[in-house]
Scaffold this motif. Structure first.
Motif, mmCIF file in Angstrom:
data_model
loop_
_atom_site.group_PDB
_atom_site.id
_atom_site.type_symbol
_atom_site.label_atom_id
_atom_site.label_comp_id
_atom_site.label_asym_id
_atom_site.label_seq_id
_atom_site.Cartn_x
_atom_site.Cartn_y
_atom_site.Cartn_z
ATOM 1 N N TRP A 80 11.129 -6.065 -23.754
ATOM 2 C CA TRP A 80 12.654 -6.002 -23.588
ATOM 3 C C TRP A 80 13.372 -6.858 -23.611
ATOM 4 N N TYR A 111 13.828 -7.930 -27.304
ATOM 5 C CA TYR A 111 14.775 -6.909 -27.917
ATOM 6 C C TYR A 111 16.256 -7.365 -27.685
ATOM 7 N N HIS A 112 16.324 -7.858 -26.221
ATOM 8 C CA HIS A 112 17.645 -8.407 -25.828
ATOM 9 C C HIS A 112 18.033 -9.589 -26.692
ATOM 10 N N VAL A 119 9.208 -1.332 -26.697
ATOM 11 C CA VAL A 119 10.162 -1.197 -25.723
ATOM 12 C C VAL A 119 9.934 0.440 -25.466
ATOM 13 N N THR A 120 10.087 1.259 -26.302
ATOM 14 C CA THR A 120 9.710 2.559 -26.013
ATOM 15 C C THR A 120 8.371 3.005 -25.792
ATOM 16 N N GLN A 138 6.511 1.224 -23.986
ATOM 17 C CA GLN A 138 6.220 0.738 -22.527
ATOM 18 C C GLN A 138 7.103 1.610 -21.470
ATOM 19 N N MET A 139 8.254 2.345 -21.899
ATOM 20 C CA MET A 139 8.892 2.947 -21.131
ATOM 21 C C MET A 139 8.220 4.150 -20.937
ATOM 22 N N GLY A 190 11.498 -5.112 -16.639
ATOM 23 C CA GLY A 190 12.229 -4.074 -17.465
ATOM 24 C C GLY A 190 12.703 -2.848 -16.664
ATOM 25 N N GLN A 191 13.800 -2.659 -17.083
ATOM 26 C CA GLN A 191 14.605 -1.233 -16.730
ATOM 27 C C GLN A 191 15.275 -0.304 -17.627
ATOM 28 N N ALA A 192 14.949 1.013 -17.146
ATOM 29 C CA ALA A 192 15.504 1.880 -18.106
ATOM 30 C C ALA A 192 16.589 2.980 -17.291
ATOM 31 N N PRO A 248 20.962 2.068 -27.713
ATOM 32 C CA PRO A 248 19.831 1.287 -27.267
ATOM 33 C C PRO A 248 18.544 2.280 -27.355
ATOM 34 N N SER A 261 16.471 2.059 -22.776
ATOM 35 C CA SER A 261 16.686 0.640 -22.599
ATOM 36 C C SER A 261 17.891 0.235 -21.895
#
Length: 505
Positions: free
Chosen positions: A146, A149-150, A169-170, A172-173, A200-202, A247, A310
């Motif tokens: 994440w 990605y940022h 990212v996808t 891991q989420m 990370g946060q979603a 995102p 994300s």
């Protein structure tokens, strides 16, 4: 005679055995393969290394332009090079699409100020329970997906489609253990913020209704549930259109007991859990609309479908500006908005900053095209990153009210395009590409969505919702053709300086 009879009997037995083996082999060969139901979007960049794709860019495919002026034919390139319908593997139209030159345009040179964030080296000895120990340096190898990605967000796009961190990212989420769940403040409907071990946060949106349920025709556009599958499909559609302004979003099955109720520190949220009369665990949270025992979110009995988006960088690090859309609806049951009463409304918009210069108007038209394809009437605001001022892309956020109806289209969504008659050249050419049989929009969307984990439960978009994408695409192209018949300054040529022969015959 006895010897001959024995030999014939032996031959007959061998023949019967051979037939049995042959039939058995055919049966086994055509048995369905038991694929894993845990699909992960590990190929989100479209780079399928084991598939060879050959596109003959010298073979012409007509776009069937209607009454287009000759000079516009030369400007836009009415014949796109492709031989996809004959040569591209039927297994992957999506790969062929992402291999096309229109999806691999030269990237603009980025200066230091064109990156949203800069990494400040910091080492942390924090050992909070269940969180990974943070020890991030300037080396990208130490960064969680994440963060990479940022750090990849630039002035011109939210992410690079080929960046492997987006797929990570996808993934891991969809798979990481959830450590915390709290309700997100603000907004009209229930949303949760989920935290993971790598910090990370979603943003979670729950399943509120069946995928095939159409919005009641008696409801106003602001009176409908948000859809978790709409958020997922919007991310894929935005990517297929070449925008990359939503995102990363992924679907997931979660356990309401262990992954929300047992770990939440949100006392207001925890007080809203209850068991329904049929034994399903439900909750409703606290929000402006649909947060009550009459409109609960329920597991089956504890399993719940959700979308996970994300989170963008924290506002303290990357402030965003919210812009009121000029074509915002009145959100009244009786009043009309100015653009609904004045057919020349766009003339005023064109004279108003930031639409009077730069690319802001065609940026907004891109968003209008996305919204029309997925029938999203709820685009009252949009956001940009403050750091980049007016010279940047628009964030296509909050798409939960999309894909509500497939039986009808909503022409009012396309009014900005019809009134302004402006469109990016690259956008128009990609739309025409997606109208060809070899790249049909519904087909590439179906293939893209098949990479999401929830596809193992049920298709994220129904057959009707996929088919309507092709119909709406034709409507958009016809609107552009009408503009070209009556106006000269329709095309914003963002391909100047590129070898246009790559995009023609």
């Amino acid at each position: 005679t006895g010897w001959i009879a024995g030999w014939l009997s032996f031959c007959l037995s061998v023949r019967l055995l051979a037939s049995y083996v042959s039939v058995t082999f055919l049966f086994v060969s055509f048995m369905p393969v038991n694929l894993s139901s845990h699909k992960l979007p590990s190929r989100m960049n479209g780079d399928f290394t084991n598939m060879a794709v050959h596109i003959d860019h010298k073979v012409e495919a007509s776009f069937n332009m209607v009454n287009e002026k000759e000079k516009d034919k030369n400007l836009i390139g009415t014949k796109m090079a492709t031989k996809v319908s004959q040569q591209v593997s039927s297994r992957s139209k999506l790969e062929a699409l992402f291999s096309h030159p229109l999806y691999n345009l030269p990237r603009p040179h980025l200066l230091e100020d064109d990156w949203l964030l800069k990494l400040k080296p910091k080492q942390s000895d924090s050992e909070e329970d269940a969180y990974d120990r943070a020890n991030w340096t300037r080396s990208a190898e130490t960064h969680p997906a994440w963060l990479r990605y940022h750090l990849g967000i630039s002035r011109w796009e939210l992410y690079d489609r080929k960046d492997p961190s987006v797929a990570e990212v996808t993934q891991q989420m969809a798979t990481q253990r959830i450590l915390s769940a709290v309700q997100k403040s603000g907004g009209t409907q229930l949303k949760l913020i989920m935290s993971f071990p790598n910090y990370g946060q979603a943003l979670l949106k729950p399943m509120r209704q069946e995928r095939d349920a159409e919005t009641d025709f008696n409801l106003f556009y602001f009176s409908d549930f948000e859809r978790h599958n709409a958020e997922i499909a919007a991310f894929h559609l935005d990517r297929v259109l070449g925008f990359c302004r939503i995102p990363p979003v992924v679907g997931r099955l979660i356990n309401v007991t262990t992954e929300i109720r047992a770990i939440t520190t949100d006392h207001k949220l925890s007080r809203t859990f209850f068991t329904s009369p049929v034994g399903n665990l439900c909750f409703h949270g606290q929000c402006e609309y649909y947060c009550s025992t009459e409109n609960p979110v329920c597991g089956r009995p504890q399993v719940l479908e959700v979308s996970l988006a994300s989170m963008l960088p924290d506002l303290s690090l990357a402030p965003r500006r919210s812009w009121r859309s000029p074509w915002r609806r009145s959100y009244s049951r009786t009043k009309l908005a100015p653009w609904e009463k004045n057919p020349d409304y766009c003339d005023t918009v064109k004279q108003t900053p930031p639409y009077s210069q730069g690319t802001r108007l065609v940026d907004l038209i891109d968003m209008v095209i996305l919204d029309f394809l997925m029938s999203n009437m709820d685009r009252h605001h949009y956001e940009t990153f403050e750091k980049f001022g007016n010279d940047t892309f628009l964030l296509h956020l909050d798409n939960g009210r999309a894909f509500g109806r497939h039986s009808v289209d909503e022409p009012s969504i396309l009014v900005p395009l019809r009134q302004c008659c402006r469109i990016r050249r690259s956008t128009l050419m990609r739309l025409r590409l997606l109208s060809l049989p070899g790249f049909r929009l519904s087909d590439v969307m179906r293939e893209s969505l098949s990479q999401d984990p929830l596809e193992s439960v049920a298709p994220l978009l129904s057959v009707q919702h996929l088919a309507v994408l092709d119909r709406r695409l034709k409507t958009i192209l016809q609107a552009v053709h009408t503009c070209l018949e009556h106006h000269d300054d329709v095309i914003h040529d963002d391909l100047q300086g590129y070898d246009v022969n790559l995009y023609r015959h």
